[in-house]
Write an enzyme that holds these catalytic residues in place. Structure first.
Site, PDB file in Angstrom:
ATOM      1  N   LYS A   1       1.127   0.005  15.113  1.00  0.00           N
ATOM      2  CA  LYS A   1       2.531   0.030  15.534  1.00  0.00           C
ATOM      3  C   LYS A   1       2.911  -1.081  16.502  1.00  0.00           C
ATOM      4  O   LYS A   1       4.076  -1.172  16.892  1.00  0.00           O
ATOM      5  CB  LYS A   1       2.846   1.391  16.187  1.00  0.00           C
ATOM      6  CG  LYS A   1       2.819   2.556  15.210  1.00  0.00           C
ATOM      7  CD  LYS A   1       3.819   2.360  14.096  1.00  0.00           C
ATOM      8  CE  LYS A   1       3.651   3.370  12.993  1.00  0.00           C
ATOM      9  NZ  LYS A   1       4.373   2.982  11.761  1.00  0.00           N
TER      10      LYS A   1
ATOM     11  N   HIS B   1       0.863  -1.182   0.000  1.00  0.00           N
ATOM     12  CA  HIS B   1       0.000   0.000   0.000  1.00  0.00           C
ATOM     13  C   HIS B   1       0.897   1.228   0.000  1.00  0.00           C
ATOM     14  O   HIS B   1       1.704   1.396   0.893  1.00  0.00           O
ATOM     15  CB  HIS B   1      -0.905   0.026   1.237  1.00  0.00           C
ATOM     16  CG  HIS B   1      -2.116  -0.833   1.092  1.00  0.00           C
ATOM     17  ND1 HIS B   1      -3.164  -0.804   1.977  1.00  0.00           N
ATOM     18  CD2 HIS B   1      -2.457  -1.751   0.156  1.00  0.00           C
ATOM     19  CE1 HIS B   1      -4.104  -1.645   1.594  1.00  0.00           C
ATOM     20  NE2 HIS B   1      -3.698  -2.242   0.486  1.00  0.00           N
TER      21      HIS B   1
END
Ligand code: APR
Ligand code: PHB
Length: 389
Positions: free
Chosen positions: A296, A72
């Protein structure tokens, strides 16, 4: 029994560290309290930073990831019934790789088994002994038998609820925590994703995220009350609420279907310092937690593993302890930046129960700054694709 490194926890952190150390000829054992299938059954984010992609290659486990993962180069941010795109590739020259954490863990287990790595499942009562000495050991029970492993080092990769962090005396350790007043209700459905790239949406009704695992497997989230129960959310009520939180241009083309998984996750920011005590080193969720808004968690576990692998290799190859001595400082420097990004992105995109009209105006001003400013988008892109190790 003796091993050079005992790894407590057979999740992504423990397995990735074990694989990297194996390739350096370092002798490890992984102690996992659940079964392999239980670990592989966990549904977690699937956005890999460039650093983790490189580590998977270094570990020799990136064949399937390269074949099945997809890049992406940007993401969509939605608010006020409209969307704009943050172009990662334009600002950083990089994208992210969409590849499920379950697949990462599967690849790591397959590699460990192929290398005849010693992994003990279903262990109980793991205890770290004398970590602050030069002769530490770990004890555990399995199948009614008590075991002792003498070792050089212990890697605490046992997640937020493990024993490793709590082994560090409270007089030594300092914890930092922020609990968010909402959760994420997530659904997995065998439907095509609503959009090729992810859509992060801020709406008056709350946050929503449109993600995916592959072209026929979609992952959606909506912000819910921290006290919500999955039982109060039928598939239909979920889909109806999701449609009301994303722009009409997306809602009109949303393909819904039965959920094959539905769960609620709480949101928390958490860091413990230091990440080392004697010969015990904390990695991943054992040391820190982020809200999933920036994906994350796995990626910050990966940078911990990178630094610890470097330090252990340096010790075993050169008997040099510099990398180990600097591990906590190096890891925390990047951990706190990931914590900041995840906190910033969560504050930007969620509706807070006690939010004032002024607070809402601040969110809208920040969103329009992000929409209109290439520099603001560059900072977001740099954090999203992953800060350098
Ligand atoms: N003894 C042995 N194993 C334990 C113990 C214990 N006392 N406590 C926990 N474990 C195991 C858990 O069963 C789990 O499989 O340690 C593992 C920790 O794995 P994770 O919680 O996945 O943490 P980590 O490997 O650091 O991965 C971090 O993966 O799970 C996600 O949200 C997490 O994205 C983050 C990333
Ligand atoms: C997911 O696909 O599960 C996902 C993606 C991005 C996030 C969080 C979760 O920020």
């Amino acid at each position: 029994m003796r091993r050079q490194v005992v790894i407590i926890g057979g999740g992504p952190s423990g397995l990735l560290l074990g694989q990297l150390l194996h390739r350096a000829g370092v002798d490890t054992i992984v102690l996992e309290r659940k079964t392999r299938d239980y670990v592989l059954g966990r549904i977690r984010a699937g956005v890999l930073e460039r650093g983790l992609v490189a580590l998977m290659g270094e570990a020799g486990v990136d064949t399937r990831m390269k074949a099945d993962g997809f890049v992406h180069d940007g993401t969509l941010i939605a608010y006020d019934n409209d969307m704009f795109r943050v172009d990662f590739a334009k600002h950083t020259g990089q994208g992210v790789l969409v590849y499920g954490q379950t697949e990462v863990t599967q690849d790591l287990y397959d590699a460990r088994e192929a290398a005849n790595g010693d992994t003990r499942f279903g262990v109980e009562n793991v205890v770290v002994h004398d970590a602050d000495s030069d002769t530490p050991h770990v004890s555990f029970d399995q199948g009614g038998q008590h075991h002792r492993i003498d070792c050089d080092f212990i890697a605490g990769c046992d997640g937020f609820h493990g024993v490793s962090r709590k082994t560090i005396p409270e007089t030594v350790r300092r914890d930092y925590e922020k609990v968010y007043p909402f959760g994420w209700l997530g659904i997995l459905s065998e439907t095509p994703p609503v959009n090729e790239e992810l859509i992060y949406a801020n709406s008056d009704r709350g946050f929503a995220l449109c993600s995916m695992r592959n072209a026929q497997l979609s992952r959606y989230y909506i912000q819910c009350d921290a006290s919500d129960s999955v039982d109060t959310w039928s598939d239909d009520t979920f889909w109806d609420e999701l449609r009301r939180r994303i722009p009409a241009s997306a809602a009109d083309v949303l393909i819904t279907g039965p959920s094959i998984e539905k769960s609620i996750a709480p949101l928390r920011s958490f860091v413990t310092e230091p990440m080392r005590w004697g010969r015990l080193f904390l990695c991943g969720d054992a040391a820190h937690i982020v809200p999933p808004t920036g994906a994350k968690g796995l990626n910050t576990a990966a940078s911990d593993v990178h630094y610890l692998n470097q330090g252990l290799r340096q010790f075993y190859l050169d008997r040099n302890t510099d990398g180990l001595d600097r591990y906590s400082e190096r890891a925390l420097a990047r951990v706190w930046k990931a914590e900041r990004f995840s906190w910033w992105f969560s504050n930007l995109m969620h509706h807070y129960p006690d939010q004032s009209e002024f607070d809402k105006k601040m969110q809208l001003a920040e969103l329009s700054l992000l929409r209109d400013s290439p520099e603001a988008q560059a900072v977001m892109a740099l954090n999203y694709v992953g800060l350098p190790y």
